[in-house]
Write a protein that holds these residues in place. Structure first.
Motif: not given
Lengths: 556, 556
Positions: B272-280
């Motif tokens: 989830l953290a990775a997806f969130g960061s990629y979306a940022l």
């Protein structure tokens, strides 16, 4: 300074878009300088065998030593990234190099087994991530084709001459140049590829083309239009050839009528003219392609006529190449002809004239010819091999992977429903343990900080995926990973006080490696499996991570 | 002046030793300036199909336009030729160029059939002979992989997005660059290969790596370490994601418990953290790789949480990539999840979120997915294809040949025991004859000097190897061979008043070619055979030569 990669197209832009987008996401999250460790390894040896020859390392090191984005590359990236990507990011990309990267690897040419890291790459997360695809591109095919060549050598035995003829059928121009280099590494003797010869010093060889034969119309074309002072040819070479052909016809008509439907009267005259002309150009080492019209009815008698004419002038012809038909049958027929010429005409050694076979030869063809009880393979002195060798027809890709195993000292793992895709975490060192008979018994992966196994002391070796375990008391312990690049030095680490080995040295090292493994592991078909294991500590870390990160399966 | 070949390694030394020894023998016999005609053709379409897409022509023309030996090349040749070879020969080699060569070819991207010359090369015997191997190297793989790509496109249909991901598994760095170029030509939409994007303008695409996901340790790492003025992110993006994940868990627990063993509580936080960061980093076009831990238990709900957070800020997420497991099953599950999110949360269009599938996909996988009655392929919007596409796993080599068909006006032939290796002699022109329904009926080879077939007039078309013949009354007659290089002009012949088409134009031409052929010839499996024929006059010349040059078989 280390030379650039052999192919100028190997640049930091020989990369995949998703590594650049990922690099941007790392940079954006402030994670780009995290210290990461990646393993490059393979999961399954190719061609249904048990081993792989590791190759491609030197090109990876050249790539690392010269890594960086040029202005034109940055301009291109700017054009394909979203417009909101900050200029500061491109500025940082432009400063990138491998000055903080450390690379350990198993020496090129080593016989390797699945799961063991072939290359271990440590450094800033975004830099080592950007190396992934290029490393894989440089190692996958190199190791695949070197392994293929080694298998051909294993089935052919050490006495046969193996020539690589793959340029025209290889997958792209670099496919062919890489093929020539790594086939030589794996045990081939010659290549037909001039550029590979020039770049790597691989010996080059070849005969002549079919077109050379069919371009001649008749005997009147045997003319030495250019004489050299240093060749002994007289103007009557054409007459000499015809004299010898008549003699062969008279002498052998009865013999060959009995053995085979040979009518020497059917020899093709334009082929004879072509052979004669080729011999005029290459009086030493004359080697003729004999299947343009018909091998036994035309090619072989024509070759012999020219060879005997050369012999009468003090030269020795080298031999023939068969490029179609039943190679086993034709080689036996040709050998019988040569032996009879030796006997009947008292030409010492003529029976041993070289026979090279080509035409879609693969591992199985050589294996079949070699195993025939009638020793037909012994009539063939060498093989010219192209398509099936260089394109690795039996399995045209090797699936090396490049996986994150540690970030900032924390072990990382990639779970997958497919167990073959699960990676073994942690920064590792690897050892090959040898037994009393001098053969390698097992490869052992440990956590980097664990002490090395000791000679004569029992070591617990666990199967990475199941409960199997074994105690090994090694008679010799060989560390597999050596340091090849220490970024802070900005140059290649010298190994044992010398630079990287030459291709010829690597080829010899590979030959020793292949000879030193227990032969049942090296079998081409149904080999005995070789053990690759992990230490107790690595096993525990691995399975704890598997338990913590993986989802619990549920059956209803 | 025409540009050099794309790969700087394509030089006159990317050649085989035996062409240079043959060139010397020609020179020595005074035959090197004989006027020769060679045909480059293929004998069998690849992959068990009926057609081939011809590619590689532009690179051949670039090679021809820049052909010549440099001093360093001559030095190398001198070092590998026998010491008695005259300096005068090397001097002549150094002067060689293609100023007396004429090249006709079928346009790149054309759908072609066996035996028809793809390129016809005329010129001084030794020059055109020296072009053989390089031409074959440039055409064989290019045509093979373009044909492979065209077949993938045919089974996938025109609505799917096809991405080429082959760089890491290709046979050498150039194998990958050629693959990216010619897969685009054959109908792919994107490549992951940046260098191919830069060199040829192929659109580039990709997502992010598994390592990006596994490099994250927990939710505290979702931090926007670098803000941009032009993105709308607030500092609480991590909180927003968690809010949406909780909402999903509450809303969908019962639904998914019924359909599938989904426990949203098991979502992986580092993912989830990775997806969130990629979306940022990529708020527009966010596309997530969802199989690092577990697709339906973790990847898809995590993706949805981030997509909904993006939606709440006015962005639209693009979709997911599936890279392991049962792609048919997982794509249906994911699609059901997306549709339910759309319905339950009233997010218009969310049900159409893009699903890309990758992981060792080949022609058969796509075919199987497309044929499933349940229309599961319709849940997959695109395919990312690497290994099997670029290495042409089903058949990794195409066997084009380059054969002498005429010398000084005399027709030449190469006989072989293998009828597939017999070449059709004479300098030829070729026509494609079309019928009333607009489909191509037959390709016809004639002697160059014969008059072209005329519309509405019956033409006798003979099978080249047997007695079959047919009268065709064409409604359209298309000459296949066009002049691309007329050496005496020292430049490329302009075709229809314009330069060579761009890659994009060739791609579109190829698409039209594929669409215009009768569909039963284009079938991937068990296609109807397409007729390739010769004129009555060419038939007679061919069979006279066969009779005169070939040996008489004898049975006892």
């Amino acid at each position: 300074m280390i030379a650039r990669p052999t192919n100028p197209m190997v640049s930091s832009l020989l990369n995949e878009m998703y590594h650049v987008t990922t690099a941007y996401a790392y940079w954006k999250a402030g994670k780009h300088l995290d210290r990461a460790v990646f393993d490059l390894c393979h999961c399954k040896p190719p061609f249904g065998g048990e081993f792989t020859v590791f190759a491609g390392l030197e090109e990876c090191l050249r790539f690392v030593a010269n890594f960086g984005f040029e202005d034109s590359g940055i301009d291109y990236l700017r054009s394909v990234m979203p417009s909101y990507v900050e200029e500061e990011f491109f500025g940082s990309l432009k400063e990138l190099d491998c000055s903080r990267v450390i690379i350990h690897a198993i020496p090129e040419g080593t016989v390797v087994f699945p799961r063991v890291p072939l290359i271990r790459i440590e450094g800033p997360l975004w830099v080592v991530q950007l190396l992934e695809t290029t490393f894989l591109a440089l190692v996958n095919y190199a190791s695949l084709v070197a392994t293929n060549a080694a298998r051909y050598r294993l089935v052919a035995g050490s006495s046969k001459v193996l020539l690589e003829f793959g340029l025209r059928r290889a997958q792209g121009p670099d496919g062919s140049i890489s093929a020539s280099k790594y086939c030589y590494l794996g045990g081939f003797d010659f290549t037909s590829n001039l550029e590979a010869g020039r770049l790597f010093g691989v010996p080059v060889g070849g005969t002549h083309s079919h077109a050379f034969v069919s371009s001649f119309m008749g005997l009147d074309e045997i003319a030495l239009s250019r004489t050299s002072e240093n060749t002994k040819f007289c103007k009557d070479f054409g007459t000499r050839i015809q004299h010898w052909l008549s003699k062969l016809k008279a002498k052998f008509y009865s013999f060959f009528s009995a053995v085979e439907s040979l009518h020497v009267k059917e020899t093709n005259e334009s082929e004879l003219a072509a052979f004669g002309s080729y011999a005029l150009a290459f009086p030493e080492g004359f080697l003729a392609l004999v299947d343009t019209y018909d091998v036994m009815k035309s090619g072989v008698p024509n070759f012999c006529a020219v060879a005997l004419a050369l012999h009468s002038l003090g030269y020795k012809a080298r031999g023939i190449r068969l490029d179609s038909g039943d190679l086993s049958y034709l080689s036996k027929q040709a050998r019988a002809f040569f032996r009879n010429v030796e006997e009947e005409l008292n030409i010492s050694g003529f029976g041993n004239t070289t026979i090279i076979a080509s035409n879609d030869i693969n591992e199985d063809t050589i294996d079949a010819l070699t195993k025939q009880a009638s020793s037909s393979a012994d009539e063939i002195n060498g093989f010219g091999i192209g398509t099936q060798l260089v394109t690795c027809y039996k399995q045209p890709a090797l699936g090396c992977i490049y996986k994150l195993v540690e970030v900032n000292g924390h072990s990382r793992i990639k779970i997958s429903e497919d167990v073959a895709k699960v990676t073994i975490p942690c920064k590792k060192q690897c050892y090959r343990l040898y037994g009393e008979q001098g053969f390698a018994l097992v490869d052992l992966m440990q956590k980097d900080e664990e002490p090395a196994p000791q000679v004569d002391e029992p070591v617990l070796c666990r199967h990475p995926f199941n409960l199997n375990k074994v105690y090994v008391v090694p008679k010799r312990v060989e560390p597999l990973l050596q340091c090849y690049w220490k970024g802070s030095l900005g140059k290649l680490v010298k190994i044992h006080q010398k630079e990287l080995p030459s291709l010829k040295e690597t080829r010899e090292y590979c030959r020793q490696q292949l000879a030193a493994m227990r032969p049942d592991h090296m079998r081409i078909r149904s080999p005995t499996s070789y053990k690759v294991s992990v230490s107790a500590q690595l096993y525990d870390d691995f399975h704890t991570a598997l338990f913590n990160e993986g989802p619990v399966k549920e059956l209803r």
